[in-house]
Structures are given as C-alpha cells and as structure tokens.
Design an enzyme around this catalytic site. Structure first.
Site, PDB file in Angstrom:
ATOM      1  CG  ASP A 153       0.044  -2.140  -3.070  1.00  0.00           C
ATOM      2  OD1 ASP A 153      -1.447  -2.878  -4.016  1.00  0.00           O
ATOM      3  OD2 ASP A 153      -0.272  -2.861  -2.002  1.00  0.00           O
TER       4      ASP A 153
ATOM      5  CG  HIS B   9      -4.806  -4.110   2.212  1.00  0.00           C
ATOM      6  ND1 HIS B   9      -3.725  -4.724   1.073  1.00  0.00           N
ATOM      7  CD2 HIS B   9      -6.510  -4.411   2.529  1.00  0.00           C
ATOM      8  CE1 HIS B   9      -5.058  -6.102   1.539  1.00  0.00           C
ATOM      9  NE2 HIS B   9      -6.524  -5.842   1.897  1.00  0.00           N
TER      10      HIS B   9
ATOM     11  CG  HIS C 256       3.381  -8.817   2.686  1.00  0.00           C
ATOM     12  ND1 HIS C 256       3.136  -8.948   3.698  1.00  0.00           N
ATOM     13  CD2 HIS C 256       2.762  -8.073   1.899  1.00  0.00           C
ATOM     14  CE1 HIS C 256       2.702  -9.989   2.769  1.00  0.00           C
ATOM     15  NE2 HIS C 256       1.645  -8.886   1.872  1.00  0.00           N
TER      16      HIS C 256
END
Ligand code: COA
Length: 405
Positions: free
Chosen positions: A341, A245, A285
């Site tokens: 990210d 995450h 994802h």
C-alpha cells in the site's frame, strides 16, 4: 474444505494433530490467527523471510513484467496460463460484464454525498446478489458465472460511483479495452494512454492475490457456510475497507497530504511513533519480514512516473518516509518495511485518482483472487468454526428483573 490434518505428509500431520489436540484442549490461543494453517491451497505461496510471492508457481516479478491482468486472473482461476485462444475466449466472456443493471445504478445514485466508496461498492455487490435469481447456487458453473460477471461489475461500480458523487453521468464501457483501460476510461471519461493503461495493469496484477489475507480469509470463511458468492464477496469488501488492510493506501495519501512537504516527513513519523499504538500506514506486514516484493516493483513504477511527469513530490516524500521509518524501526529492533500500500499511493496519485478511490482499486484487482479462493472453497468445503477461550464468569444465579439493584 478439508479437515485440519488431511492432505498433508505424515510428519506435518503429527504436528497438526498435536496442534489440534492442544486447540481442542482449549489451551492455546493464536491471536489474530497468526501462524495457523486452516487448510491447504494451490493458489499462492508467500515466503516472508525471502520476500517472495508466487501465483500458481509463477514469481510475481515475472508476471508484473510480462502478463496482463486478464492472463493473471485466468491463471489464478485455472491453475495455468491461457493459450491465445483461451485468453481470447475469456476476454469475450468478460466484455459484456462491465454493464451494470439500471437498479444498481439507481441505488448508487441514491447514496448520500460523501458515502465511503468501499461502502458503496459493498452495497452495489450486495444489490447485484439480490437481483440475481440464481445467486444461491454454489456449483462450479454458477460460481464461475458470477465470478466472471463480478470481474467487470466491480470496476464498473467503482467508476460509476465516483462519477455519480462528482455529479457526472457514468460512462458506458468500451468493449475493445482491457479491464485496466476500461476502468481508467470509465473513471476519467477520456481515452487512457497506453502508458497509463500499462501502469494500471501492473498495479492490478500486483494486488490480485495474497494467500490467506484478512479479506480472502473472511470470504472463504463466509462461503464455508455454503452461502452465496455475493455474500462472501461482500464480506471480503467489508474487510478490505479497514485501515489495517486495503484501507492503508488511502491512509498513506492522507498522511502525505497532511504533511505537505519532504521537510515535514520526519516530524510526522516521530510524532506518530511517539503516540501509544501509533502506526505509520503502508508499513509492516503479518507475513513479510523484509520489504514486500510488490512494494519493490511499485517503488520503481512510482519513480518512473515521477521522472516522466516532472511531479516528484509524492515520490520524494515517500522515499523520505521510508528512510525515517527504516532508521526508527531498526533502532527498535523491529522488522517493519514498506508494504504494497505504501508506493501504490503515490502511483495512483500520479495516475490521477482521488485518494478515496485507492482502496476500491484494490478491490477491482482482488476480486480475481477472492474468486480463485471461492472456487477452491466450494469445491472441497468444510465449515470454518474456530473457538474462543471463555474467560467470563460462571455459575451465577438468575435474579428476577424487579429484584435487581
Ligand atoms: N507503524 C509503526 N509500528 C508498526 C507498524 C507500523 N505501520 N507495523 C507494525 N509495527 C510494530 C508494532 O507496533 C509492533 O510493535 P510491538 O511488538 O512493540 O507492539 C510490531 O511492529 C509488530 O506489529 P503487529 O501489529 O503485532 O503485527 P501484525 O502482524 O499484527 O500487524 C499490520 C500487521 C499490517 C496490521 C501492521 O503492520 C500495521 O498496522 N500496519 C499499518 C497498516 C498497513 O499498512 N496495512 C496494510 C498491510 S498490507
């Protein structure tokens, strides 16, 4: 929290009803809760096929371009963008919240050198809860009071902890600065430039909210027992810390640093993918099948920072990693594209942050989204309590301890 199947159209209700029956019959398993709707929400919508992210009806691209983080937090919490007067009033409420109780600073200072900054943030928020005599109230006014406080306290903890670990004194907030500006100043100890503040603000807007992601789900789930806000946020921080995450942005920079040059990227990717279960951080994802819209914006920001600073190494390496991953993943028929990210790692690097601070920055922003969800959860709560299909043994006979071989 509404029961499964309420607030939905009759057609959806039939579908949900069927799913509920199957679940109750114990037949179906949705590992990782993939594809399961636990409730309705008015906060955020994601179209993973089209690469679309909407906060309260507004496209993320427009918000990143035109709104401040404070405006976005107000939007997430209230469902509408603020007027000038409403924004001023909200900022007045936020101004004093960067000040931390002395006890929290003492606890942060007592943590050993090398403590994970997300563990420190989790500890700091937990301590704030222990120090708040009205922590337990879950009525709207009290939840809102705590949420507003945490908007300043979370960045203040992250900044203070980084400085304490470096042997420096925490810096007092400047009431005239925005959340982005104050955070930069309290970490770096110098007045941030307008350009850096704007980049920070865009990063905060992009990370603010993302539907029922892992940390938001655990926050809502924790709150669903009607425990206090601090417990729910502490749980969210714990979840965000994980490498699958929010921890992925740290993992991206760790990889880039270990590779060291554009030339080494291809070998790193091939080596990682060649290992059993090997994951390249910053890619893939649960929801997006195309490139994450936030990654598209951050790629652009990263490129501009690289051009302006003349330090293009991190951006160039990221581009090369994207190229090799694209080639390898399409060859395997997998839809695994850069996520939020990936390019945030090079952006934070060029803003001067240590990689250990990357995941805490995510929390500095996501506190706004977590709180939006807690308002929704407490307002219409139902305990979250899914089931597990038991696969263990049954019917065993108890053997007294001295007869066990
Ligand atoms: N690197 C290499 N392969 C990846 C990958 C990555 N980062 N992400 C997904 N895949 C592959 C998996 O190996 C899997 O292949 P398989 O079907 O042959 O087993 C397939 O793509 C689907 O992945 P899966 O783990 O089932 O998807 P998920 O929805 O459960 O996981 C993530 C989503 C985010 C956990 C996953 O993409 C991941 O681990 N990414 C890296 C960590 C990261 O960047 N997290 C931040 C998310 S915003």
């Amino acid at each position: 929290m509404a029961a499964l199947g309420s607030h939905v159209t009759p057609v959806t209700a039939v579908r949900l009803g069927k799913m509920r029956d199957q679940l109750e019959a114990g037949m179906d398993i949705y590992r990782g809760l993939a594809g399961v709707n636990v409730d309705t929400s008015k906060i955020c919508s994601i179209d993973g096929e089209r690469g679309e992210l909407i906060y309260r009806g507004y496209d993320i691209r427009e918000l990143a371009d035109r709104a401040s983080f404070e405006e976005v937090a107000y939007l997430l919490w209230n469902g509408a963008l603020p007027t000038r007067e409403q924004l001023d009033a909200f900022q007045d409420q936020l101004r004093p919240t960067f000040q931390l109780p002395g006890e929290v600073l003492e606890i942060l200072a007592a943590l050993p050198k090398g403590t994970n900054p997300m563990a420190a943030l989790r500890t700091g928020v937990s301590a704030l809860g222990a120090l708040d005599p009205h922590a337990d109230g879950t009525d709207e006014a009290n939840v809102h009071r705590i949420g507003t406080q945490l908007m300043g306290q979370v960045p203040a903890i992250v900044a203070a902890f980084q400085r304490l670990q470096a042997g420096q004194q925490p810096i007092a907030p400047d009431p005239n600065l925005s959340i982005a500006g104050n955070f930069l100043r309290m970490v770096n100890g110098e007045e941030p430039s307008e350009a850096a503040t704007r980049v920070m603000d865009v990063a905060l807007v992009l990370h603010a909210e993302h539907g029922s992601n892992a940390s938001t789900f655990v926050s809502r789930s924790t709150a669903s027992s009607l425990t206090d806000v601090y417990s729910a946020i502490t749980a969210g921080i714990g979840s965000l810390k994980g490498p699958l995450h929010g921890g992925a942005n740290f993992g991206v920079m760790q990889a880039l640093e270990s590779i060291g040059s554009v030339e080494g990227v291809e070998a790193y990717v091939l080596d990682t993918l060649g290992k059993e279960g090997g994951r390249v951080m910053g890619f893939g994802h649960r929801v997006y099948r195309v490139m994450d819209p936030r990654a598209i914006i951050l790629k652009d920001v990263s490129q501009k920072l690289a051009e302006e600073s003349g330090d293009s190494k991190w951006f160039e390496m990221s581009l090369e990693m994207e190229r090799v991953m694209e080639r390898e993943m399409s060859a395997k028929g997998k839809q695994v594209a850069p996520n939020v990210d990936f390019f945030s790692a090079s952006v934070y690097r060029m803003l001067g942050f240590e990689k250990e601070t990357y995941t805490p920055i995510f929390a500095v922003s996501r506190i706004s989204g977590w709180m939006a969800h807690l308002y929704e959860q407490y307002a219409d709560n139902r305990l979250m309590r899914p089931r597990l299909v038991y696969e263990g043994e049954k019917g065993k006979t108890f053997t007294p301890i001295d007869q066990r071989g």
